[in-house]
Scaffold this motif. Sequence first.
Motif, short mmCIF file in Angstrom:
data_model
loop_
_atom_site.label_atom_id
_atom_site.label_comp_id
_atom_site.label_asym_id
_atom_site.label_seq_id
_atom_site.Cartn_x
_atom_site.Cartn_y
_atom_site.Cartn_z
N SER A 120 54.04 24.37 40.59
CA SER A 120 53.99 23.09 41.29
C SER A 120 52.64 22.83 41.93
N GLU A 121 51.82 23.90 42.07
CA GLU A 121 50.52 23.73 42.72
C GLU A 121 49.36 23.92 41.76
N SER A 122 49.64 24.08 40.47
CA SER A 122 48.59 24.52 39.57
C SER A 122 47.86 23.41 38.85
N THR A 123 48.24 22.15 39.04
CA THR A 123 47.56 21.08 38.34
C THR A 123 47.17 19.98 39.31
N GLY A 124 46.21 19.17 38.88
CA GLY A 124 45.79 18.02 39.67
C GLY A 124 44.64 18.36 40.59
N TYR A 125 43.69 17.45 40.71
CA TYR A 125 42.55 17.68 41.58
C TYR A 125 42.98 17.68 43.04
N ASP A 126 42.32 18.53 43.80
CA ASP A 126 42.59 18.62 45.23
C ASP A 126 41.29 19.00 45.92
N GLY A 127 40.91 18.26 46.96
CA GLY A 127 39.68 18.58 47.66
C GLY A 127 39.70 19.94 48.30
N SER A 128 40.87 20.38 48.78
CA SER A 128 41.03 21.72 49.33
C SER A 128 39.94 22.07 50.33
N ALA A 129 39.64 21.19 51.25
CA ALA A 129 38.60 21.47 52.24
C ALA A 129 39.03 22.64 53.11
N MET A 130 38.10 23.51 53.45
CA MET A 130 38.40 24.68 54.26
C MET A 130 38.44 24.30 55.73
N GLY A 131 39.49 24.72 56.42
CA GLY A 131 39.52 24.56 57.86
C GLY A 131 39.79 23.14 58.31
N ASP A 132 39.72 22.95 59.61
CA ASP A 132 39.98 21.65 60.20
C ASP A 132 38.73 20.80 60.20
N ALA A 133 38.90 19.54 60.59
CA ALA A 133 37.75 18.65 60.68
C ALA A 133 36.74 19.22 61.67
N PRO A 134 35.44 19.10 61.37
CA PRO A 134 34.44 19.69 62.25
C PRO A 134 34.44 19.05 63.63
N ALA A 135 34.17 19.86 64.65
CA ALA A 135 34.09 19.34 66.00
C ALA A 135 32.80 18.55 66.16
N VAL A 136 32.82 17.62 67.10
CA VAL A 136 31.63 16.84 67.40
C VAL A 136 30.58 17.76 68.02
N GLN A 137 29.36 17.68 67.50
CA GLN A 137 28.24 18.43 68.06
C GLN A 137 27.17 17.44 68.51
N ALA A 138 26.48 17.78 69.57
CA ALA A 138 25.44 16.89 70.08
C ALA A 138 24.19 17.69 70.41
N ILE A 139 23.05 17.03 70.35
CA ILE A 139 21.78 17.65 70.71
C ILE A 139 20.91 16.60 71.39
N SER A 140 20.25 16.99 72.47
CA SER A 140 19.29 16.12 73.16
C SER A 140 17.91 16.75 73.05
N VAL A 141 16.93 15.94 72.68
CA VAL A 141 15.58 16.43 72.41
C VAL A 141 14.57 15.56 73.14
N THR A 142 13.58 16.20 73.76
CA THR A 142 12.47 15.49 74.39
C THR A 142 11.17 16.10 73.90
N GLY A 143 10.29 15.28 73.34
CA GLY A 143 8.99 15.76 72.89
C GLY A 143 8.15 16.22 74.06
N GLY A 144 7.40 17.32 73.86
CA GLY A 144 6.63 17.85 74.97
C GLY A 144 5.25 18.35 74.60
N GLY A 145 4.84 18.20 73.36
CA GLY A 145 3.55 18.71 72.94
C GLY A 145 2.54 17.61 72.72
N PRO A 146 1.41 17.95 72.10
CA PRO A 146 0.43 16.92 71.75
C PRO A 146 1.02 15.95 70.74
N VAL A 147 0.57 14.71 70.79
CA VAL A 147 1.09 13.68 69.90
C VAL A 147 0.02 13.35 68.86
#
Length: 333
Positions: A114-141
């Motif tokens: 019953s599981e051997s035919t048909g395409y399936d995305g079969s994604a691993m794991g749960d939906a990814p958690a939201v990630q965030a990053i804040s960046v401030t330039g600090g060197g020569p421009v």
Amino acid sequence: MKRIMLLLALLPGPREPAQVNVRLSEWKVELSQQNIAEGPVTFVVTNSGQIPHAIEVEGQGIEKEIETIQPGATGTLTLTLKRGRYEVYCPVGEGSHKKLGMEARLTVGSVRTSESTGYDGSAMGDAPAVQAISVTGGGPVVQILPGPFPFPDSAAPILQAFGDEREGLESQVKNGPYSNNVGRISGTFRFTAWDKGATRDSVDGIAEFTTQDGARWRLVLDRVQTKDVPHHPRFGGVILGLFYHGVTQVHTPLVPTINSAVALWAFGHLYRKGTLVTDNAMVHVMLLSRTRRDGDFALACWDCSRNKIEELQLQILPGPGEPKFDAPGGFLF
């Protein structure tokens, strides 16, 4: 006379490999079967996406991959698998494609029809958690001005895979935005980016700088680009952790191979001397492994992916169908 009787055993010949069809696209790995019997198996892999992909099969002591497959092409990989569970994923971009969901499960043994035919995305794991990053330039421009690309021989073999883009890229080898022609300027840049997987990313940022001609510019970022184009995926707009450019065939090879802590593609509101130039400037930002040396800020390496992440690059281009504006596109903060 004694009779001699021969008992001939009919021995089965070598078993034909089972076949698993694999369909690759942005950002899925779809298997025609998720459960197969032990023994030989041939993966028939079709790249239905818009950028190069591949597969790697890992588990039970096996870790084998197929050569990179161009969009629209097909390849095969034949292995002998023993009972157990396996990951089938795209290894392109040092795991970047896998992070975006290009990963599926394959179970060998205990086949259930019953599981051997048909395409399936079969994604691993749960939906990814939201990630965030804040960046401030600090060197020569630094403002990166048009000029020749310093590693033309290294980039030349990679350009062969870029199809219709190849001619335009080859012209940029001679006079393009990825050069050692730079000039010191002043400016600031800060932003926050949110990576919510392959969709729904967002960005909030402001860059202010004065170019070499004395013009004062202001760029406001408030929305991401999401539309993928061949060889130039947007990863939903924001991706944290990406190995690309250079030898990877992911985005232009006229930038050295790099690792980035964050890469994003956005639309921006661009102002020059306080006057709006466009609401649709196309913007690319990378917080990346160091590519340029101190002093003259020349590109120092073709493979810079192992260098420390300490450069912040900003590129600004006109939107589709919009006239060019005077500001050259590349800046280093």
